[in-house]
Design an enzyme around this catalytic site. Structure first.
Site, PDB file in Angstrom:
ATOM      1  N   GLU A 101       2.578  -7.422   0.925  1.00  0.00           N
ATOM      2  CA  GLU A 101       3.776  -8.167   0.128  1.00  0.00           C
ATOM      3  C   GLU A 101       3.142  -9.535  -0.330  1.00  0.00           C
ATOM      4  O   GLU A 101       3.421 -10.091  -1.527  1.00  0.00           O
ATOM      5  CB  GLU A 101       4.977  -8.242   0.916  1.00  0.00           C
ATOM      6  CG  GLU A 101       5.616  -6.779   1.191  1.00  0.00           C
ATOM      7  CD  GLU A 101       5.132  -6.270   2.276  1.00  0.00           C
ATOM      8  OE1 GLU A 101       5.590  -5.245   2.798  1.00  0.00           O
ATOM      9  OE2 GLU A 101       4.240  -6.701   3.217  1.00  0.00           O
TER      10      GLU A 101
ATOM     11  N   LYS B 291       0.243  14.480   7.792  1.00  0.00           N
ATOM     12  CA  LYS B 291       1.585  14.083   7.744  1.00  0.00           C
ATOM     13  C   LYS B 291       2.580  15.297   7.370  1.00  0.00           C
ATOM     14  O   LYS B 291       2.170  16.141   6.454  1.00  0.00           O
ATOM     15  CB  LYS B 291       2.018  12.990   6.771  1.00  0.00           C
ATOM     16  CG  LYS B 291       3.186  12.490   6.826  1.00  0.00           C
ATOM     17  CD  LYS B 291       3.588  11.030   5.983  1.00  0.00           C
ATOM     18  CE  LYS B 291       4.880  10.569   5.793  1.00  0.00           C
ATOM     19  NZ  LYS B 291       5.105   9.379   4.980  1.00  0.00           N
TER      20      LYS B 291
ATOM     21  N   ARG C 162       8.585 -10.895   3.899  1.00  0.00           N
ATOM     22  CA  ARG C 162       7.213 -11.081   4.391  1.00  0.00           C
ATOM     23  C   ARG C 162       6.499 -11.888   3.460  1.00  0.00           C
ATOM     24  O   ARG C 162       5.305 -12.034   3.885  1.00  0.00           O
ATOM     25  CB  ARG C 162       6.843  -9.713   4.830  1.00  0.00           C
ATOM     26  CG  ARG C 162       7.346  -8.992   5.684  1.00  0.00           C
ATOM     27  CD  ARG C 162       7.149  -7.348   5.482  1.00  0.00           C
ATOM     28  NE  ARG C 162       5.754  -6.972   5.600  1.00  0.00           N
ATOM     29  CZ  ARG C 162       5.365  -6.681   6.986  1.00  0.00           C
ATOM     30  NH1 ARG C 162       6.128  -6.300   7.913  1.00  0.00           N
ATOM     31  NH2 ARG C 162       4.109  -6.152   6.788  1.00  0.00           N
TER      32      ARG C 162
END
Length: 593
Positions: A336, A248, A364
Site C-alpha cells: 500500500e 490454494k 497502512r
C-alpha cells in the site's frame, strides 16, 4: 461425513497422541469438515484448504501453545482454529457473537497474535522471539506462516532484514502458492517460481544472503516430508526459513482451478463444488463495479488516466481497466505504501492517477498520503472502497476511520457519494482539471440504482444538496448512509416534517448550506458510517461553534469502540445507525422538543 479422528481432537495435545501414519486420514477429515461448513455458512475457503497438511504438521511437531505460532494472513487459519478447540463452534465462524474469521488473541491462547491484514507475522514473531531471549528462554520456538504474496510487502522485508542480524529462535514458513486473493505479482514471485521448478538458488539465494538458514522448497502437502523438515529445523539455532509449495484450494477441484473465485466463494455445493447461483439479475450493481466500469469508460476517452491497486484488482474492479489497458493499470501487490507513492510519482508527470484501495488498507499508507501526496499537493485520486462497516470480516476490515484520519490533512478533498450516480459523477469530476488530491469513499456491496450510467456531469467541489425539505428537524448525512436516513424518514410518515441534506463532501464542507440549516433548525442530526470521533459530525459541530449556533446537534456514527464481525445489517443496528435506529432517535428528539 465421518470424523473418526477429528471428532476426538479437542486440542493439539490430542493431535500429538496420534501416530504419524494416521495424519493423512486426519488431513482428509479436516479438509472435508472445512468444505462441509463453509459450503453452507460461507467464509474464506481456498487459503485454508491449501494449508491443511501444513497446519497438522505444525501442531504435531511443535509444542503449541508453549511454542508460539503466528498465521499471516489469518484467513488461512481455519484448520488451526478447528484443531485448537473450536471445532464445535466453527459453524459460528464470522457470525455475530461467533468465532472470528481471523486469529484473535482474546478468543484462544493458541491465537498468539491478531492477523487480519497481511505481512505482520515476521515482525510479530521476531518480537516474541527476542522477548524469549531477554527472559532467558532459549527453548521456545517462534513460527511465522506467511504467504508468498504477503512476504513481498515492505513490512515483511523490514522484518526479514532485522531478523537476519539477530540470533532469535525464529522459523519463517513461506507458504508459496503463487496467489494472494488475485495472482501474486512482482520480481520476487519470479524468483520463487524458479526455485519451485528445480532451479534451487545457491550463490544468489536472497534468503541466505539475509543470514537465514534456508530449507526447501518442499511439497506442502507431503506430511512425512513436512514432519521431517520441522524436526530438523527445531534443532537449528537462529533465524531460519522453510520454503513450502502448496496449492490454494487443495482438495476441491473447482477451488484449485479457479482460485480467485474460491478465495471466498459464498455458498456452494460441497459435493460438486459448484457455486450456488445468486439471483442478482434484477439487482443494482456493486459500488466497486460502478467504479471499475466508470473508470474504464473515462480511460477510453482520456489517455492520461492510469489506475493503481495494491493486490486488489478483482475486489476493487480495477480488473476491467487492467484487461483493456494493461499498460495503464497496475497491480503492485500487497504494498500500500508503494502504491500511494507510485501514484504520487506518476502525478508529477501529468498523469491522472486513480489509486483504488480498501479503506482498511489505506491505513497502512497514511504517511505516504500526507508526505508524498498532500504535502506536495499532487492530484492523486484515492478511490476508497469498503468504507463503513463491511460485515463478517469484522474489526480488522471495517472501513470506519478514513473520514476522521483524512479530515485533518491539508489540501485533501474528501467526498462520499450517496449513490452510484454520485460516485460516477465524482469520478468524472476528478478528471476535470483537478489541482489537488481527492479522496472518494464508497461502501462494500450494492447500491439501489440500476440505471446508473447517466451522462457525465461535473459536480461543484464542496457543494451539498437538499434531498427533502422539512421544518421540524434537519438530518445531515454523508455518503451511502443516506439510504438509511431516507428509509427512516419514510417510516416516520406525515407525523413530522423532516428535512434531509446530503452534504456530499466532508472537506470542504458546504458552509453556505450549513448556514441556511443553522438559521432554520434548532434540532440537527448528523449521520455518518464512520467513527463518531473526529469525523463528519465533529466537522459540523466545529463549524457551528464558529457561527455561534445555539441549537442542538446530535451526532450519530460508529461508536468509539471496535465493532466485531456479523451481518452488516446487524452491525448497523448495533452501531445505532440502521434505518430503524435512526427512526427511533428522530422520534425521540422530536417528542422531547
Amino acid at each position: 461425513m465421518t470424523l473418526d479422528l477429528l471428532s476426538h481432537i479437542h486440542s493439539p495435545e490430542d493431535l500429538r497422541q496420534l501416530k504419524a501414519k494416521q495424519l493423512e486420514q486426519l488431513a482428509k477429515e479436516l479438509r472435508e469438515f472445512i468444505i462441509d461448513v463453509v459450503s453452507t455458512k460461507e467464509g474464506h475457503l481456498g487459503a485454508s484448504l491449501g494449508v491443511v497438511e501444513l497446519t497438522i504438521a505444525l501442531h504435531y511437531c511443535f509444542e503449541t501453545p508453549k511454542d508460539l505460532l503466528v498465521w499471516d494472513v489469518g484467513h488461512q487459519a481455519y484448520g488451526h482454529k478447528i484443531l485448537t478447540g473450536r471445532r464445535d463452534r466453527f459453524e459460528t465462524n464470522r457470525k455475530l457473537n461467533g468465532i472470528s474469521g481471523f486469529p484473535k488473541r482474546e478468543e484462544s491462547i493458541y491465537d498468539t497474535f491478531g492477523t487480519g491484514h497481511s505481512s505482520t507475522s515476521i515482525s510479530a514473531a521476531l518480537g516474541m522471539a527476542i522477548s524469549s531471549q531477554l527472559k532467558g528462554d532459549f527453548q521456545k520456538q517462534h513460527i511465522a506462516v506467511i504467504g508468498d504474496a504477503s512476504i513481498a510487502s515492505g513490512m515483511a522485508f523490514e522484518g526479514l532484514n532485522h531478523a537476519g542480524v539477530t540470533k532469535a529462535n525464529l522459523l519463517i514458513v513461506l507458504n508459496d502458492n503463487a496467489i494472494g486473493i488475485d495472482p501474486s505479482v512482482g520480481a520476487l514471485k519470479t524468483y520463487l517460481t524458479k526455485a519451485k521448478i528445480g532451479k534451487k538458488p545457491s550463490q544468489d539465494n536472497i534468503i541466505e544472503a539475509l543470514n537465514f538458514h534456508y530449507e526447501g522448497p518442499i511439497d506442502g502437502h507431503d506430511l512425512p516430508e513436512l514432519l521431517k523438515a520441522f524436526e530438523t529445523l527445531k534443532t537449528k539455532s537462529g533465524p531460519k526459513l522453510l520454503h513450502v509449495i502448496t496449492k490454494k484450494g487443495k482438495g476441491l477441484k473447482q477451488a484449485e482451478e479457479d482460485q480467485v473465485k474460491y478465495h471466498a466463494p459464498g455458498k456452494f455445493d460441497k459435493l460438486t463444488g459448484e457455486v450456488l447461483p445468486k439471483n442478482n439479475q434484477d439487482l443494482a450493481p456493486k459500488f466497486q463495479d460502478v467504479f471499475g466500469l466508470t473508470l474504464l469508460e473515462l480511460a477510453q476517452q482520456d489517455e492520461a488516466i492510469v489506475g493503481i491497486t495494491p493486490a486488489m484488482p478483482t475486489g476493487s474492479s480495477l480488473k476491467y481497466m487492467m484487461d483493456a489497458f494493461p499498460d495503464r493499470a497496475f497491480d503492485v501487490g500487497i504494498a500500500e505504501q508503494h502504491a500511494v507513492t507510485l501514484a504520487a510519482g506518476m502525478a508529477t508527470q501529468g498523469h491522472k492517477v486513480f489509486c483504488a484501495i480498501y479503506s482498511t488498507f489505506l491505513q497502512r499508507a497514511y504517511d505516504q498520503v500526507i508526505h508524498d501526496v498532500a504535502l506536495q499537493n499532487l492530484p492523486v485520486v484515492f478511490c476508497i472502497d469498503r468504507a463503513g462497516l463491511v460485515g463478517n470480516d469484522g474489526a480488522t476490515h471495517h472501513g470506519v476511520f478514513d473520514l476522521a484520519f483524512l479530515r485533518c490533512i491539508p489540501n485533501l478533498i474528501i467526498a462520499a457519494p450517496a449513490d452510484a450516480i454520485e460516485l460516477r459523477q465524482l469520478l468524472y469530476t476528478a478528471t476535470q482539471n483537478l489541482q489537488q488530491p481527492m479522496a472518494i469513499r464508497y461502501p462494500r456491496g450494492r447500491g439501489q440504482i440500476k440505471d446508473w450510467k447517466t451522462p457525465f456531469e461535473k459536480l461543484d467541489i464542496g457543494k451539498g444538496r437538499c434531498l427533502q425539505e422539512g421544518s421540524d428537524v434537519a438530518v445531515l448525512s454523508l455518503g451511502s448512509i443516506s439510504r438509511h436516513v431516507s428509509e427512516s424518514i419514510r417510516s416516520v410518515g406525515d407525523r413530522f416534517s423532516i428535512a434531509h441534506y446530503d452534504l456530499r463532501y466532508l472537506k470542504p464542507l458546504d458552509e453556505n448550506l450549513l448556514e441556511s440549516v443553522f438559521d432554520k433548525f434548532q434540532q440537527i442530526i448528523t449521520i455518518e458510517d464512520g467513527t463518531v470521533k473526529g469525523g463528519f459530525g465533529d466537522a459540523v459541530l466545529e463549524f457551528a461553534q464558529t457561527q455561534n449556533y445555539t441549537g442542538h446537534i446530535h451526532k450519530l456514527g460508529i461508536p468509539d469502540r471496535f465493532i466485531e464481525h456479523g451481518d452488516t445489517d446487524e452491525l448497523y443496528a448495533l452501531a445505532g445507525i440502521s434505518s430503524e435506529k435512526i427512526k427511533e432517535i428522530i422520534l425521540c428528539i422530536l417528542n422531547q422538543s
